[in-house]
Design a protein around this motif. Structure first.
Motif, mmCIF file in Angstrom:
data_model
loop_
_atom_site.group_PDB
_atom_site.id
_atom_site.type_symbol
_atom_site.label_atom_id
_atom_site.label_comp_id
_atom_site.label_asym_id
_atom_site.label_seq_id
_atom_site.Cartn_x
_atom_site.Cartn_y
_atom_site.Cartn_z
ATOM 1 N N PHE A 181 0.938 -1.262 0.059
ATOM 2 C CA PHE A 181 0.007 -0.083 0.085
ATOM 3 C C PHE A 181 0.797 1.202 0.104
ATOM 4 N N ASP A 182 0.281 2.440 -0.755
ATOM 5 C CA ASP A 182 0.905 3.441 -0.670
ATOM 6 C C ASP A 182 0.012 4.513 -0.302
ATOM 7 N N PRO A 183 0.589 5.179 0.984
ATOM 8 C CA PRO A 183 -0.369 5.905 1.945
ATOM 9 C C PRO A 183 -0.648 7.068 1.201
ATOM 10 N N GLN A 184 -0.040 7.630 0.034
ATOM 11 C CA GLN A 184 -0.620 8.791 -0.436
ATOM 12 C C GLN A 184 -1.760 8.396 -1.508
ATOM 13 N N GLU A 185 -1.467 7.116 -2.224
ATOM 14 C CA GLU A 185 -2.541 6.647 -2.961
ATOM 15 C C GLU A 185 -3.809 6.656 -2.196
ATOM 16 N N LEU A 233 -0.451 5.936 7.529
ATOM 17 C CA LEU A 233 -1.527 6.228 7.016
ATOM 18 C C LEU A 233 -2.143 7.468 7.438
ATOM 19 N N GLN A 234 -2.158 7.693 8.756
ATOM 20 C CA GLN A 234 -2.416 8.903 9.307
ATOM 21 C C GLN A 234 -1.816 10.248 9.191
ATOM 22 N N ALA A 235 -0.384 10.050 9.162
ATOM 23 C CA ALA A 235 0.512 11.091 8.385
ATOM 24 C C ALA A 235 0.400 11.369 6.837
ATOM 25 N N ALA A 236 -0.352 10.513 6.404
ATOM 26 C CA ALA A 236 -0.622 10.902 4.757
ATOM 27 C C ALA A 236 -2.038 11.403 4.483
ATOM 28 N N THR A 237 -2.741 11.182 5.430
ATOM 29 C CA THR A 237 -4.209 11.955 5.171
ATOM 30 C C THR A 237 -4.723 12.711 5.988
ATOM 31 N N THR A 238 -5.475 13.585 5.638
ATOM 32 C CA THR A 238 -6.114 14.532 6.541
ATOM 33 C C THR A 238 -7.436 14.099 7.187
#
Ligand code: NAP
Length: 305
Positions: A136-140, A170-175
């Motif tokens: 998994f790519d956290p940004q995607e 994941l939390q670091a990548a998403t708002t």
């Protein structure tokens, strides 16, 4: 039914969540009727939170719930509807395909759209990534969440079977705030107590939802490592406590989870209306710290150091 606030969901969740993984039974018309009865019994008993996944019963479990929503659309606004995606079974969609996880954007969006159609709801209150995709790519995933939110298909997000470091990544990548980590917790699998999962839940206001909460008490846990002697010793302690608290021993298994300050929400997977109602007894037990540790000691076969 006692309730708890999960993240910023617009309504409190029943502390016991109803799990829909088994509501299709053997897919016979009788089993489907029983599945619908289970859903209605849970609603009548005060459960307002229903857990699904795209793969349960090959989509049939979501479809059964969708039939109830169609028959009684007035129920929708009272309920929290959760579903999950990301697991792809072997031989799907093509013969010879390998079992895999898939958090790619197009796939997850397609799966959510399928769930919405089967569940007969306009949006999921909560969407969980079912099992961590090794690739998994956290940004995607962050972009996927943002698109699903923007399109009004999902209101809130969470994960399932994630390690604390995967949640942080994941939390670091998403708002989008991750508000749930749904993990296996029962007297056999206590890794969330020691691997940082429950610590992280407490620290970041993430609700842990416990799947297979009564494993070992009424059926063998996934990847069981208990010997017959272990099981006998554990059951002896469950029997003693069941007598003391004047309930059946599987109720004690729920009370044991409810005791943790992270406010674990056990997911009740019975399709039997009497058991769906009876599980609520666990919420009323004045369950002691001493008995919590007695069960841990019985489980471990030794006292804590
Ligand atoms: N995120 C994940 O990876 C994941 C994995 C697994 C499950 N889940 C979720 O967690 C939910 C709960 O898991 P689960 O279905 O394993 O729940 P569970 O409540 O631990 O187990 C339910 C099963 O135990 C039986 N049972 C319950 N009480 C019993 C008793 N007193 N005596 C004998 N049998 C009894 C039920 O049969 P009856 O129906 O006859 O009562 C049913 O077959 C699922 O529905 C699903 O939503 C999530």
């Amino acid at each position: 039914m006692k309730t708890t606030q999960i993240g910023n969901l617009t309504q409190p969740s029943s502390r016991l969540v109803y799990g829909c993984m088994r509501i299709n039974g053997d897919n016979s018309p009788g089993a489907i009727t029983q599945g619908k009865t289970a859903i209605r019994s849970a609603i009548d008993a005060g459960y307002n939170h229903f857990d699904h996944a795209d793969i349960y019963g090959g989509g049939e479990c979501e479809r059964i719930f969708g039939q109830v929503m169609k028959e009684s659309p007035e129920l929708r606004e009272q309920l929290i509807v959760t579903s999950k995606a990301g697991i792809r079974f072997a031989n799907t969609p093509n013969e010879g395909d390998v079992g895999r996880y898939d958090f790619s954007k197009d796939y997850l969006i397609k799966q959510v759209e399928g769930s919405l159609e089967r569940l007969n709801v306009e949006a999921l209150d909560l969407f969980l990534l079912h099992r961590p995709d090794y690739l998994f790519d956290p940004q995607e995933v962050a972009e996927t969440f943002e698109q699903l939110k923007r399109q009004g298909k999902v209101k809130h997000f969470g994960v399932s079977n994630f390690s604390p470091s995967q949640v942080s990544l994941l939390q670091a990548a998403t708002t989008e705030k991750l508000i749930v980590n749904q993990v296996e917790i029962n007297i056999h699998n206590i890794s969330s107590f020691t691997d940082g999962t429950l610590d992280q839940c407490l620290q970041h206001d993430i609700t842990p939802m416990a799947w297979c909460p009564i494993a070992t008490v009424v059926y063998e846990a996934w990847g069981n490592t208990f010997s017959i002697d272990d099981v006998n010793r554990i059951h002896q302690e469950f029997d003693r406590q069941a007598q003391f608290y004047d309930c059946e021993k599987w109720i004690i298994a729920f009370a044991w989870l409810l005791k943790h300050p992270a406010k674990i929400c056990p997911i009740v997977g019975s399709t039997n209306p009497q058991r769906i109602v009876a599980a609520k007894q666990a919420l009323e037990l004045n369950y002691s710290r001493e008995d919590w540790y007695r069960l841990l000691q019985a489980r471990n076969g030794q006292a804590v150091p």
